[in-house]
Scaffold this active site. Structure first.
Site, PDB file in Angstrom:
ATOM      1  N   CYS A 223     -38.651 -15.592 -47.994  1.00 51.42           N
ATOM      2  CA  CYS A 223     -38.748 -16.713 -48.945  1.00 51.42           C
ATOM      3  C   CYS A 223     -38.159 -18.003 -48.373  1.00 51.42           C
ATOM      4  O   CYS A 223     -38.360 -19.078 -48.940  1.00 51.42           O
ATOM      5  CB  CYS A 223     -38.078 -16.348 -50.263  1.00 51.42           C
TER       6      CYS A 223
ATOM      7  N   ASN B  56     -41.881 -16.237 -58.822  1.00 50.48           N
ATOM      8  CA  ASN B  56     -41.357 -16.407 -57.460  1.00 50.48           C
ATOM      9  C   ASN B  56     -42.504 -16.276 -56.465  1.00 50.48           C
ATOM     10  O   ASN B  56     -42.993 -15.177 -56.208  1.00 50.48           O
ATOM     11  CB  ASN B  56     -40.286 -15.330 -57.216  1.00 50.48           C
TER      12      ASN B  56
ATOM     13  N   HIS C 125     -35.303 -22.721 -53.842  1.00 51.01           N
ATOM     14  CA  HIS C 125     -36.295 -21.641 -53.931  1.00 51.01           C
ATOM     15  C   HIS C 125     -36.387 -21.182 -55.381  1.00 51.01           C
ATOM     16  O   HIS C 125     -35.376 -20.899 -56.029  1.00 51.01           O
ATOM     17  CB  HIS C 125     -35.873 -20.494 -53.002  1.00 51.01           C
TER      18      HIS C 125
HETATM   19  N1  COA Z   1     -37.698  -4.997 -67.665  1.00 43.35           N
HETATM   20  C1  COA Z   1     -36.799  -4.366 -68.431  1.00 43.35           C
HETATM   21  N2  COA Z   1     -35.715  -3.755 -67.938  1.00 43.35           N
HETATM   22  C2  COA Z   1     -35.547  -3.799 -66.600  1.00 43.35           C
HETATM   23  C3  COA Z   1     -36.458  -4.442 -65.737  1.00 43.35           C
HETATM   24  C4  COA Z   1     -37.562  -5.053 -66.335  1.00 43.35           C
HETATM   25  N3  COA Z   1     -38.486  -5.706 -65.604  1.00 43.35           N
HETATM   26  N4  COA Z   1     -36.010  -4.318 -64.471  1.00 43.35           N
HETATM   27  C5  COA Z   1     -34.874  -3.620 -64.521  1.00 43.35           C
HETATM   28  N5  COA Z   1     -34.594  -3.302 -65.801  1.00 43.35           N
HETATM   29  C6  COA Z   1     -33.465  -2.561 -66.329  1.00 43.35           C
HETATM   30  C7  COA Z   1     -32.683  -1.811 -65.291  1.00 43.35           C
HETATM   31  O1  COA Z   1     -33.303  -0.570 -65.035  1.00 43.35           O
HETATM   32  C8  COA Z   1     -31.331  -1.653 -65.951  1.00 43.35           C
HETATM   33  O2  COA Z   1     -31.386  -0.585 -66.843  1.00 43.35           O
HETATM   34  P1  COA Z   1     -30.139   0.387 -67.047  1.00 43.35           P
HETATM   35  O3  COA Z   1     -29.026  -0.513 -67.541  1.00 43.35           O
HETATM   36  O4  COA Z   1     -30.626   1.350 -68.065  1.00 43.35           O
HETATM   37  O5  COA Z   1     -29.861   0.972 -65.711  1.00 43.35           O
HETATM   38  C9  COA Z   1     -31.214  -2.922 -66.783  1.00 43.35           C
HETATM   39  O6  COA Z   1     -32.527  -3.460 -66.871  1.00 43.35           O
HETATM   40  C10 COA Z   1     -30.264  -3.951 -66.240  1.00 43.35           C
HETATM   41  O7  COA Z   1     -30.468  -4.073 -64.910  1.00 43.35           O
HETATM   42  P2  COA Z   1     -29.533  -5.019 -64.073  1.00 43.35           P
HETATM   43  O8  COA Z   1     -29.755  -4.714 -62.644  1.00 43.35           O
HETATM   44  O9  COA Z   1     -28.151  -5.030 -64.616  1.00 43.35           O
HETATM   45  O10 COA Z   1     -30.148  -6.432 -64.449  1.00 43.35           O
HETATM   46  P3  COA Z   1     -29.709  -7.803 -63.886  1.00 43.35           P
HETATM   47  O11 COA Z   1     -29.027  -8.557 -64.932  1.00 43.35           O
HETATM   48  O12 COA Z   1     -29.048  -7.706 -62.546  1.00 43.35           O
HETATM   49  O13 COA Z   1     -31.134  -8.482 -63.633  1.00 43.35           O
HETATM   50  C11 COA Z   1     -32.625  -8.983 -61.828  1.00 43.35           C
HETATM   51  C12 COA Z   1     -32.045  -7.899 -62.735  1.00 43.35           C
HETATM   52  C13 COA Z   1     -33.590  -8.336 -60.850  1.00 43.35           C
HETATM   53  C14 COA Z   1     -33.395  -9.983 -62.690  1.00 43.35           C
HETATM   54  C15 COA Z   1     -31.450  -9.708 -61.110  1.00 43.35           C
HETATM   55  O14 COA Z   1     -30.625  -8.761 -60.480  1.00 43.35           O
HETATM   56  C16 COA Z   1     -31.946 -10.700 -60.096  1.00 43.35           C
HETATM   57  O15 COA Z   1     -32.429 -11.748 -60.443  1.00 43.35           O
HETATM   58  N6  COA Z   1     -31.784 -10.409 -58.786  1.00 43.35           N
HETATM   59  C17 COA Z   1     -32.297 -11.279 -57.750  1.00 43.35           C
HETATM   60  C18 COA Z   1     -33.770 -11.006 -57.557  1.00 43.35           C
HETATM   61  C19 COA Z   1     -34.442 -12.025 -56.692  1.00 43.35           C
HETATM   62  O16 COA Z   1     -34.284 -13.201 -56.873  1.00 43.35           O
HETATM   63  N7  COA Z   1     -35.250 -11.532 -55.747  1.00 43.35           N
HETATM   64  C20 COA Z   1     -36.016 -12.371 -54.896  1.00 43.35           C
HETATM   65  C21 COA Z   1     -35.340 -12.652 -53.635  1.00 43.35           C
HETATM   66  S1  COA Z   1     -36.284 -13.771 -52.698  1.00 43.35           S
END
Ligand code: COA
Length: 332
Positions: A108, A272, A242
Site C-alpha cells: 500500500c 482501501n 493512505h
Molecule cells: N464483521 C464483524 N465482525 C468482525 C469482522 C467483520 N468484518 N472482522 C472481524 N470481526 C470480529 C472478530 O472476529 C472479533 O470477534 P471476537 O471478539 O468474537 O473474537 C471482533 O470482531 C473484534 O475483532 P478485533 O480484532 O478486536 O477488532 P478491531 O477493533 O481490531 O478491528 C480491524 C478490526 C481489522 C478493523 C482493525 O484491527 C484494523 O483496522 N486493522 C488494520 C487493518 C488495515 O488497515 N489493513 C490494511 C493494511 S494496508
C-alpha cells in the site's frame, strides 16, 4: 521533481456494507465503527488494465505531456492476473508510450516508493517526464468466504505525471520484515524436483497487529520527515494519508495535534484501494480545487512487508482540460 498531471479511475460497481452483510457474518455498524468504510467499488465488468489506462490517460492529458515524451513508466501493483508480462508492459503500448517500464510492489506504500524512485531518476538526469500508475485489485486476493479482509479492500487506479521542477522536498521510505501479519500466497507450478504442494492462500491479516504497526510507523515517519525539514505539523496544509482506516488516520492526526480539515478522506466511499488510494485522493482534491498552489502536503502510507513511505511536497496547481462530467464524486 513536481507533479504536473493527475488522473484516477474506479470500477462502476458500488458495494455497500449491507450488501456484504447479505452473505458474510458482518454488519454496517461493525464496518463503519471499526473502519469508517460505507461503500467500496469492486471490479466486475472492467479489467484492472482498463482502469489503469483511464487513470493514466487523464494524468497525461492534464499534464500536457504527450505519451511519446514519457521517459519512464512505473506501475505500482501488488498483484493482478498476470505475473508476467508486467502491468506496466500491458498498459505501455495502449497508452502510446515508448519507454522503459517496470512494476513495483511496495504494497500500500507503493505509490510513495514509486515517487521516490522517480525523483532519483529525475535528479540524476536519467529521465525528464515519468508516468506513475498505481493500479490495484486487492478484492481479487481477499478470502470472500471470510469477513476479516473482504470488507476492507477495494479496487481502483490513480496516476500522476512528474517532471523536473520544484515540488518534492523530501522522502522517507522504510522497510522492516513482518511477513506474517499481512500476506497473500500464490500457487506456483509443480516441478519434477519440488513436489511440495503449492497452494494459494488468500489474504491473511492480523488486523490488530497491522493497526498498531501502521500507527506507530506512520507517526514515526511524519515526526522524522517534519523534523528533518525544519517543519512542524502546523506547517503542513494538508495530509494525504493512505486511505485504509479512519481510526488509523485519526490516531495519526491526534498525535500531530492537527485539525480534521487537514486530513481529507474518501475511504468512506472507496474502501482501501491499496497503493492507489493516495493518487485517487490527490486527483479528486486537485480536480475539486481543494489543493491550492503553494500548499505544503505530507503523504504517508504503510503496507504489507512491513513497508512505509512518506513525502513532503509543495503543490503546484494543475489546469485540467474541460470535461463534461466529473470523473467521480469529490472527496469529503
Ligand atoms: N464483521 C464483524 N465482525 C468482525 C469482522 C467483520 N468484518 N472482522 C472481524 N470481526 C470480529 C472478530 O472476529 C472479533 O470477534 P471476537 O471478539 O468474537 O473474537 C471482533 O470482531 C473484534 O475483532 P478485533 O480484532 O478486536 O477488532 P478491531 O477493533 O481490531 O478491528 C480491524 C478490526 C481489522 C478493523 C482493525 O484491527 C484494523 O483496522 N486493522 C488494520 C487493518 C488495515 O488497515 N489493513 C490494511 C493494511 S494496508
Amino acid at each position: 521533481m513536481k507533479i504536473i498531471g493527475t488522473g484516477s479511475a474506479l470500477p462502476e460497481k458500488i458495494v455497500t456494507n449491507d450488501m456484504l452483510a447479505g452473505f458474510l457474518e458482518t454488519s454496517d455498524s461493525w464496518i463503519t465503527t471499526r473502519t469508517g468504510i460505507k461503500t467500496r467499488r469492486l471490479l466486475s465488468k472492467e479489467t484492472l488494465g482498463e482502469l489503469a489506462i483511464t487513470a493514466a490517460t487523464a494524468a497525461l492529458e492534464s499534464s500536457g505531456v504527450a505519451p511519446e515524451n514519457i521517459d519512464y513508466l512505473i506501475c505500482s501493483n501488488v498483484a493482478n492476473s498476470y505475473v508476467t508480462p508486467s502491468m506496466s508492459s500491458i498498459i505501455l503500448g495502449l497508452l502510446g508510450c515508448n519507454c522503459p517500464c517496470t512494476d513495483l510492489n511496495g504494497a500500500c506504500a507503493g505509490f510513495i516508493y514509486a515517487l521516490d524512485i522517480a525523483d532519483a531518476f529525475i535528479k540524476t538526469g536519467r529521465a525528464k517526464n515519468i508516468l506513475i500508475v498505481a493500479a490495484e485489485e486487492p478484492s481479487r486476493f481477499c478470502n470472500w468466504h471470510e469477513r476479516e479482509t473482504s470488507v476492507l479492500f477495494a479496487d481502483g487506479a490513480g496516476a500522476v505525471v512528474v517532471t523536473e521542477g520544484e515540488g518534492f522536498k523530501d522522502f522517507r521510505v522504510t522497510a522492516d520484515t513482518h511477513t506474517d501479519v499481512l500476506y497473500y500466497k500464490r500457487a506456483m507450478e509443480a516441478t519434477p524436483y519440488d513436489r511440495v504442494e503449492s497452494k494459494t492462500t488468500p489474504l491473511v491479516m492480523q488486523g490488530r497487529e497491522v493497526f498498531k504497526l501502521a500507527v506507530r510507523a506512520c507517526i514515526k515517519d511524519c515526526d522524522i520527515i517534519l523534523e528533518k525539514n525544519g517543519m512542524t505539523g502546523e506547517d503542513i496544509d494538508m495530509y494525504l494519508l493512505h486511505q485504509a482506516n479512519l481510526r488509523i488516520i485519526d490516531s495519526i492526526r491526534e498525535h500531530l495535534e492537527q485539525p480534521k480539515e487537514k486530513f481529507p478522506t474518501n475511504l468512506q466511499k472507496y474502501g482501501n484501494t491499496s497503493s492507489a488510494s493516495i493518487p485517487i485522493l490527490m486527483d479528486e482534491l486537485s480536480r475539486g480545487g481543494v489543493l491550492k498552489d503553494g500548499m505544503n502536503l505530507l503523504l504517508s502510507a504503510f503496507g504489507g512487508g512491513f513497508v512505509t513511505g512518506a513525502a513532503i511536497l509543495k503543490w503546484s496547481s494543475i489546469d485540467y482540460p474541460e470535461i463534461e462530467e466529473p470523473v467521480h464524486e469529490p472527496a469529503v
